[in-house]
Design a protein around this motif. Structure first.
Motif, PDB file in Angstrom:
ATOM      1  N   UNK A 259      -8.345 -49.142  37.272  1.00  0.00           N
ATOM      2  CA  UNK A 259      -7.343 -48.906  36.174  1.00  0.00           C
ATOM      3  C   UNK A 259      -6.784 -47.637  36.277  1.00  0.00           C
ATOM      4  N   UNK A 260      -5.684 -47.276  36.448  1.00  0.00           N
ATOM      5  CA  UNK A 260      -5.099 -45.745  36.211  1.00  0.00           C
ATOM      6  C   UNK A 260      -4.094 -45.783  35.138  1.00  0.00           C
ATOM      7  N   UNK A 261      -2.835 -45.963  35.466  1.00  0.00           N
ATOM      8  CA  UNK A 261      -1.646 -45.806  34.412  1.00  0.00           C
ATOM      9  C   UNK A 261      -0.459 -45.750  35.022  1.00  0.00           C
ATOM     10  N   UNK A 262       0.639 -46.187  34.165  1.00  0.00           N
ATOM     11  CA  UNK A 262       1.963 -46.283  34.636  1.00  0.00           C
ATOM     12  C   UNK A 262       2.517 -44.824  34.862  1.00  0.00           C
ATOM     13  N   UNK A 263       3.384 -44.550  35.743  1.00  0.00           N
ATOM     14  CA  UNK A 263       3.875 -43.300  35.790  1.00  0.00           C
ATOM     15  C   UNK A 263       2.962 -42.279  36.718  1.00  0.00           C
TER      16      UNK A 263
ATOM     17  N   UNK B 274       3.720 -33.707  34.549  1.00  0.00           N
ATOM     18  CA  UNK B 274       2.532 -33.873  33.641  1.00  0.00           C
ATOM     19  C   UNK B 274       1.208 -34.165  34.182  1.00  0.00           C
ATOM     20  N   UNK B 275       0.239 -33.220  33.686  1.00  0.00           N
ATOM     21  CA  UNK B 275      -1.013 -33.355  34.244  1.00  0.00           C
ATOM     22  C   UNK B 275      -1.627 -34.707  34.125  1.00  0.00           C
ATOM     23  N   UNK B 276      -1.570 -35.309  33.120  1.00  0.00           N
ATOM     24  CA  UNK B 276      -2.186 -36.682  32.950  1.00  0.00           C
ATOM     25  C   UNK B 276      -1.637 -37.695  34.418  1.00  0.00           C
ATOM     26  N   UNK B 277      -0.422 -37.628  34.398  1.00  0.00           N
ATOM     27  CA  UNK B 277       0.116 -38.460  35.548  1.00  0.00           C
ATOM     28  C   UNK B 277      -0.287 -37.975  36.776  1.00  0.00           C
ATOM     29  N   UNK B 278      -0.346 -36.661  37.154  1.00  0.00           N
ATOM     30  CA  UNK B 278      -0.933 -35.886  38.244  1.00  0.00           C
ATOM     31  C   UNK B 278      -2.138 -36.295  38.675  1.00  0.00           C
ATOM     32  N   UNK B 279      -2.996 -36.245  37.784  1.00  0.00           N
ATOM     33  CA  UNK B 279      -4.306 -36.719  38.281  1.00  0.00           C
ATOM     34  C   UNK B 279      -4.447 -38.343  38.553  1.00  0.00           C
ATOM     35  N   UNK B 280      -3.895 -39.158  37.758  1.00  0.00           N
ATOM     36  CA  UNK B 280      -3.595 -40.593  38.042  1.00  0.00           C
ATOM     37  C   UNK B 280      -3.196 -40.876  39.423  1.00  0.00           C
TER      38      UNK B 280
ATOM     39  N   UNK C 146      -1.575 -49.932  33.827  1.00  0.00           N
ATOM     40  CA  UNK C 146      -0.847 -50.694  32.532  1.00  0.00           C
ATOM     41  C   UNK C 146       0.013 -49.395  31.909  1.00  0.00           C
ATOM     42  N   UNK C 147       1.038 -49.936  30.907  1.00  0.00           N
ATOM     43  CA  UNK C 147       1.717 -48.758  30.147  1.00  0.00           C
ATOM     44  C   UNK C 147       0.858 -48.854  28.920  1.00  0.00           C
ATOM     45  N   UNK C 148       1.542 -48.707  27.840  1.00  0.00           N
ATOM     46  CA  UNK C 148       0.740 -48.568  26.557  1.00  0.00           C
ATOM     47  C   UNK C 148      -0.185 -49.870  26.385  1.00  0.00           C
ATOM     48  N   UNK C 149      -1.410 -49.289  26.240  1.00  0.00           N
ATOM     49  CA  UNK C 149      -2.559 -50.449  25.972  1.00  0.00           C
ATOM     50  C   UNK C 149      -2.536 -50.893  24.487  1.00  0.00           C
ATOM     51  N   UNK C 150      -2.792 -52.300  24.367  1.00  0.00           N
ATOM     52  CA  UNK C 150      -2.791 -52.584  22.946  1.00  0.00           C
ATOM     53  C   UNK C 150      -4.090 -53.162  22.856  1.00  0.00           C
ATOM     54  N   UNK C 151      -4.936 -52.845  21.555  1.00  0.00           N
ATOM     55  CA  UNK C 151      -6.319 -53.295  21.189  1.00  0.00           C
ATOM     56  C   UNK C 151      -6.816 -52.434  20.393  1.00  0.00           C
ATOM     57  N   UNK C 152      -7.809 -52.867  19.789  1.00  0.00           N
ATOM     58  CA  UNK C 152      -8.590 -52.149  18.864  1.00  0.00           C
ATOM     59  C   UNK C 152      -9.443 -51.030  19.348  1.00  0.00           C
ATOM     60  N   UNK C 153      -9.442 -49.782  19.223  1.00  0.00           N
ATOM     61  CA  UNK C 153     -10.152 -48.577  19.895  1.00  0.00           C
ATOM     62  C   UNK C 153     -11.245 -48.428  18.821  1.00  0.00           C
ATOM     63  N   UNK C 154     -12.474 -47.876  19.542  1.00  0.00           N
ATOM     64  CA  UNK C 154     -13.350 -47.361  18.538  1.00  0.00           C
ATOM     65  C   UNK C 154     -12.841 -46.233  17.594  1.00  0.00           C
ATOM     66  N   UNK C 155     -12.268 -45.333  18.305  1.00  0.00           N
ATOM     67  CA  UNK C 155     -11.617 -44.081  17.830  1.00  0.00           C
ATOM     68  C   UNK C 155     -10.042 -44.307  17.300  1.00  0.00           C
TER      69      UNK C 155
END
Length: 224
Positions: free
Chosen positions: A112-116, A123-129, A149-158
């Motif tokens: 799993x990486x990320x859209x973009x 953007x550093x985040x997108x660069x690394x991905x 994936x784009x924005x992830x939906x779900x219940x995170x712990x944080x």
């Protein structure tokens, strides 16, 4: 005999969902979860390997050879605090797994990486991905599956305030994500997990990348 799987990142949002699917799937006879701390999960097919992730390179060949290797690792700059820490989790660890998959002959690597994702992004985040995607593609892997994936939906712990606000807006404006904008549609972590399992069971060779609209479609299909 059934397949074997190794999952790194099983405590995360997608990893948790994926682990449950793997344990329930009759096609897998053994699942190994590599974790920093023990998970509160007990199952006859599950083996937990608690290690320091700095020692990922020392994982034994028998865990990897002919196995489906799933990487659902990921952090945020807020949690990582520094760029070097972010790089360690989102680039160095996945690349270590990729090299192990190549060296020991994993059946396939699914990550799993990320859209973009784009190594040339400002953007550093997108660069690394983007960089981890590019470098994994340079390895000699029989099968590489990349999920963006784009924005992830779900219940995170944080709790993530910005993410909660984005999720609320996205749900109200879901009608916007049609046609060419489909890849930007928010997607449930459970759907990403289902898509990863679906493609793992398809046993296709080569490299392929999936965006949110494709992930959503795969998640609705019957599991092979």
């Amino acid at each position: 005999m059934g397949s074997t799987a190794l999952i790194v990142g099983a405590s995360g949002l997608i990893g948790h969902e994926l682990l449950q699917l793997l344990l329930q799937h009759s096609g897998y006879e053994k699942i190994t979860a590599v974790v920093r701390t023990s998970l509160d999960v007990v199952h006859p097919k599950l083996e937990q390997r608690v290690i320091d992730f700095e020692q990922l390179h020392a994982l034994p060949e028998e865990l990897i050879r002919n196995s489906d290797l799933f990487c659902t690792l990921g952090t945020t700059m807020r949690k990582a605090k520094t760029k070097s820490n972010f790089l360690r989790v989102d680039y160095e660890y996945p690349m270590t797994l990729g090299r192990l998959a190549q060296r020991y002959g994993a059946a396939q690597l699914l990550i799993v990486t990320a859209l973009g994702a784009d190594s040339g992004s400002r953007f550093f985040y997108n660069q690394v991905k983007g960089k981890v995607e590019e470098d994994l593609k340079q390895l000699s892997l029989p099968s590489l599956r990349i999920f963006q994936p784009s924005l992830l939906l779900g219940e995170r712990q944080e709790f993530r305030l910005g993410e909660r606000i984005s999720m609320s807006l996205a749900k109200r404006l879901s009608f916007v994500f049609a046609g060419k904008l489909g890849k930007y549609k928010p997607v449930a972590a459970a759907a990403v997990a289902k898509a990863m399992l679906h493609e793992a069971r398809m046993r296709q060779r080569g490299t392929r990348t999936y965006t949110s609209d494709e992930i959503f479609q795969l998640a609705t299909e019957k599991q092979p």
